[in-house]
Design a protein around this motif. Structure first.
Motif, mmCIF file in Angstrom:
data_model
loop_
_atom_site.group_PDB
_atom_site.id
_atom_site.type_symbol
_atom_site.label_atom_id
_atom_site.label_comp_id
_atom_site.label_asym_id
_atom_site.label_seq_id
_atom_site.Cartn_x
_atom_site.Cartn_y
_atom_site.Cartn_z
ATOM 1 N N HIS A 203 0.835 -1.203 0.000
ATOM 2 C CA HIS A 203 0.000 0.000 0.000
ATOM 3 C C HIS A 203 0.869 1.253 0.000
ATOM 4 C CE1 HIS A 203 -3.919 -1.923 0.811
ATOM 5 N NE2 HIS A 203 -3.218 -2.798 1.496
ATOM 6 N N TYR A 206 2.518 1.742 -3.375
ATOM 7 C CA TYR A 206 1.509 2.210 -4.330
ATOM 8 C C TYR A 206 1.213 3.684 -4.118
ATOM 9 C CZ TYR A 206 -2.832 2.071 -7.041
ATOM 10 O OH TYR A 206 -3.805 2.290 -7.962
ATOM 11 N N LYS A 224 -5.381 8.396 0.427
ATOM 12 C CA LYS A 224 -6.131 7.256 0.985
ATOM 13 C C LYS A 224 -5.185 6.125 1.319
ATOM 14 C CE LYS A 224 -10.455 7.770 -1.479
ATOM 15 N NZ LYS A 224 -11.336 7.165 -2.464
ATOM 16 N N TYR A 225 -4.271 5.842 0.402
ATOM 17 C CA TYR A 225 -3.398 4.691 0.634
ATOM 18 C C TYR A 225 -2.391 4.942 1.738
ATOM 19 C CZ TYR A 225 -5.478 1.910 -2.920
ATOM 20 O OH TYR A 225 -6.382 1.151 -3.611
ATOM 21 N N SER A 227 -3.093 6.693 4.305
ATOM 22 C CA SER A 227 -3.895 6.502 5.519
ATOM 23 C C SER A 227 -4.094 5.030 5.828
ATOM 24 C CB SER A 227 -5.259 7.165 5.366
ATOM 25 O OG SER A 227 -5.132 8.424 4.780
ATOM 26 N N ILE A 228 -4.305 4.235 4.772
ATOM 27 C CA ILE A 228 -4.464 2.797 5.009
ATOM 28 C C ILE A 228 -3.195 2.227 5.618
ATOM 29 C CG2 ILE A 228 -4.680 0.582 3.858
ATOM 30 C CD1 ILE A 228 -6.316 2.159 1.759
ATOM 31 N N TYR B 231 -12.676 2.523 -1.273
ATOM 32 C CA TYR B 231 -12.406 3.196 -0.009
ATOM 33 C C TYR B 231 -13.178 4.492 0.039
ATOM 34 C CZ TYR B 231 -8.590 0.095 1.029
ATOM 35 O OH TYR B 231 -7.836 -0.985 1.343
ATOM 36 N N LEU B 234 -12.814 7.488 3.211
ATOM 37 C CA LEU B 234 -11.781 8.510 3.395
ATOM 38 C C LEU B 234 -12.101 9.712 2.538
ATOM 39 C CD1 LEU B 234 -8.910 5.965 3.358
ATOM 40 C CD2 LEU B 234 -9.632 7.334 5.289
#
Lengths: 285, 234
Positions: A203, A206, A224-225, A227-228, B231, B234
């Motif tokens: 993640h 990416y 977003k990634y 944060s993941i 997702y 978010l």
């Protein structure tokens, strides 16, 4: 991927063997099982077992597996005579074996005779087109010669048949990044995320690639990634926190003139700054 | 009926122990024979590729929420596109896995060999036990049983007043058959051909009819019907 328990066990065995506490054979078996790259230690302890004929005979049929393991470790450490000796022993014992043929080709590759190694690998592949290890060695050969586009070709052909091999996807992603072909690298990382969604590394990579690509949509997805990744690592991954911050900064500087930019997610930004600051402080002590 | 029968110790020496030893030896023999008879299977290019494609498609379905919607749609089209999608199988041509299994001579031979290697020793040993070791009480089971087990456990003993806990050697044979599996995994290593009970369960489970299940199609319908939410939080 090696789990935490396996890693601690490996380290424990390693320190035990290094301090002369015995257990060399268990250590070597564990290294073989986990496929980690500890060539110096494998070479040292493997040779210690092989040079003593009593210990060698106590291994029984596993002796040949040890020869193979030591040969590969020797090639990795560039001790080519040791490797050649091991391969000769194996060849005397198993004259028509494909596995030994593979080792011989690897020895040619280690010596640097690219043409001969390439011929050897191609002939091995003709005999058995489903030998994954030989395919990958061929890619490594081409990459070592510096021919990255050739490596990409070979890898793509390999992945057309064996598309579930996530190590190959990872290698392809790294090659693409080194060639700055970020869109293709993003595709590879998506494959990796699909096959192993719980590994935060993919993640994060990416997100990095998306951030590098730039553009408003990619920046938002990168956020977003990141944060993941922060979620998956429990807030401990400094790189993800920093990435999160950088995305906010670029987003605000690039798009603050638009209405969308001004409405930007400021809560997340504030959280990002504070958590990154904490993390840096925690690490610097 | 509650009196205790005293069993001759000669029974233990000459029936129970030899039977166990013979079964262990037969098991080891079968293991080595199966190792010798293993034929080298050359994988077929199409089969390998299809297997890998199915794994990748399954990963796509499982992890679909982890990649952006656009990428998911692109991959879905790659797999299920009408003209050249990888998983797309035109209506009349669906490969029938079971028919394929029987028409492929190698696989059919393998299955036959495996089945035979299980059935023949079992039948022979059972016949041997029945012939030599029937007609007397072999052992006493330490816990009491109901009358229903009489026909199963006391086949050679024609007295109906004997307690059901006193069994014949046939039941000792069955006990060994199922119990020696653990012993074999100790002495022969994990992968051994002795997992009869597992294979018997597998054969029983074939009732679900593999003809109707076509892996590629199943995965395809799974992907097609997938609703991607991504997702969004978010």
């Amino acid at each position: 991927m090696v789990t935490k328990t396996e890693e601690t066990q490996l380290n424990r065995l390693e320190s035990q063997v290094d301090n002369g506490g015995g257990g060399a054979w268990e250590y070597l078996c564990l290294v073989r099982k986990l496929k980690v790259r500890r060539s110096v230690k494998v070479l040292k302890h493997g040779l210690w077992i092989l040079n003593d004929s009593k210990k060698r005979s106590s291994l029984g049929p596993e002796e040949w597996t040890l020869y193979e393991q030591v040969a590969v470790a020797a090639m990795d450490c560039q001790s080519l005579d040791v490797a050649k000796d091991c391969v000769n022993v194996l060849q005397k014992k198993f004259p028509e074996s494909k596995r030994v043929g593979r080792l011989e080709a690897m020895l040619l590759e280690a010596k640097g005779s690219w043409g001969e190694a390439e011929k050897a690998y191609s002939s091995l592949l003709e005999d058995n087109p489903f030998d994954q290890v030989v395919h990958k060695r061929r890619v490594a050969l081409v990459k070592a010669q510096g021919n990255l586009s050739g490596a990409i070709d070979f890898l793509n052909k390999y992945l057309e048949t064996f598309m579930a091999d996530h190590d190959a996807w990872r290698e392809l992603a790294e090659i693409y990044i080194s060639l700055q072909m970020y869109k293709q690298a993003a595709f590879c990382y998506e494959e990796l995320i699909l096959s192993q969604p719980t590994v935060p590394l993919y993640h994060l990579a990416y997100a990095d690639v998306l951030y590098t690509l730039g553009g408003i949509e990619n920046l938002l997805t990168a956020k977003k990634y990141y944060s993941i990744t922060i979620d998956l690592t429990g807030g401990k991954n400094t790189r993800a926190l920093f990435g999160n911050l950088s995305v906010h900064v670029s987003y605000c500087t690039a798009f603050k003139r638009t209405k969308q930019g001004r409405q930007g997610q400021s809560r997340l930004a504030i959280f990002g700054v504070s958590s990154f600051g904490e993390r840096v402080q925690a690490e610097s002590f | 009926m509650a009196e205790d029968l005293v069993l001759d110790t000669a029974i233990r020496d000459w029936v129970l122990i030899p039977l166990t030893v013979v079964m262990i030896l037969i098991g080891i023999l079968r293991y080595f024979v199966s190792k010798l008879m293993q034929s080298q299977q050359t994988p077929d290019a199409k089969v390998v590729k299809e297997g890998q494609v199915v794994v990748r498609a399954r990963n796509l379905r499982a992890g679909a929420n982890f990649i952006p919607a656009k990428s998911f749609r692109a991959r879905r089209a790659y797999f299920s596109n009408e003209e050249n999608g990888l998983l797309h199988v035109p209506k009349g041509q669906g490969q029938n896995p079971q028919a394929q299994m029987f028409s492929d001579p190698n696989m059919a031979m393998d299955m036959m060999k495996k089945n035979l290697s299980m059935i023949i020793p079992q039948t022979l040993t059972f016949a041997w036990v029945n012939f030599f070791f029937s007609g007397f009480v072999a052992a006493k089971i330490p816990f009491p049983l109901t009358q229903r087990f009489r026909s199963m456990l006391q086949n050679g003993i024609d007295l109906s007043t004997v307690d059901v806990s006193y069994v014949s050697s046939r039941s000792w044979y069955f006990l060994n058959l199922f119990g020696l599996r653990g012993l074999f995994s100790l002495i022969l290593g994990e992968e051994n051909a002795m997992d009869d009970t597992q294979r018997m369960m597998q054969m029983g489970g074939f009732g679900f009819d593999p003809t109707k299940i076509d892996t590629a199609k199943v995965v395809l319908t799974g992907i097609d019907g997938y609703c991607h939410w991504g997702y969004t939080a978010l």
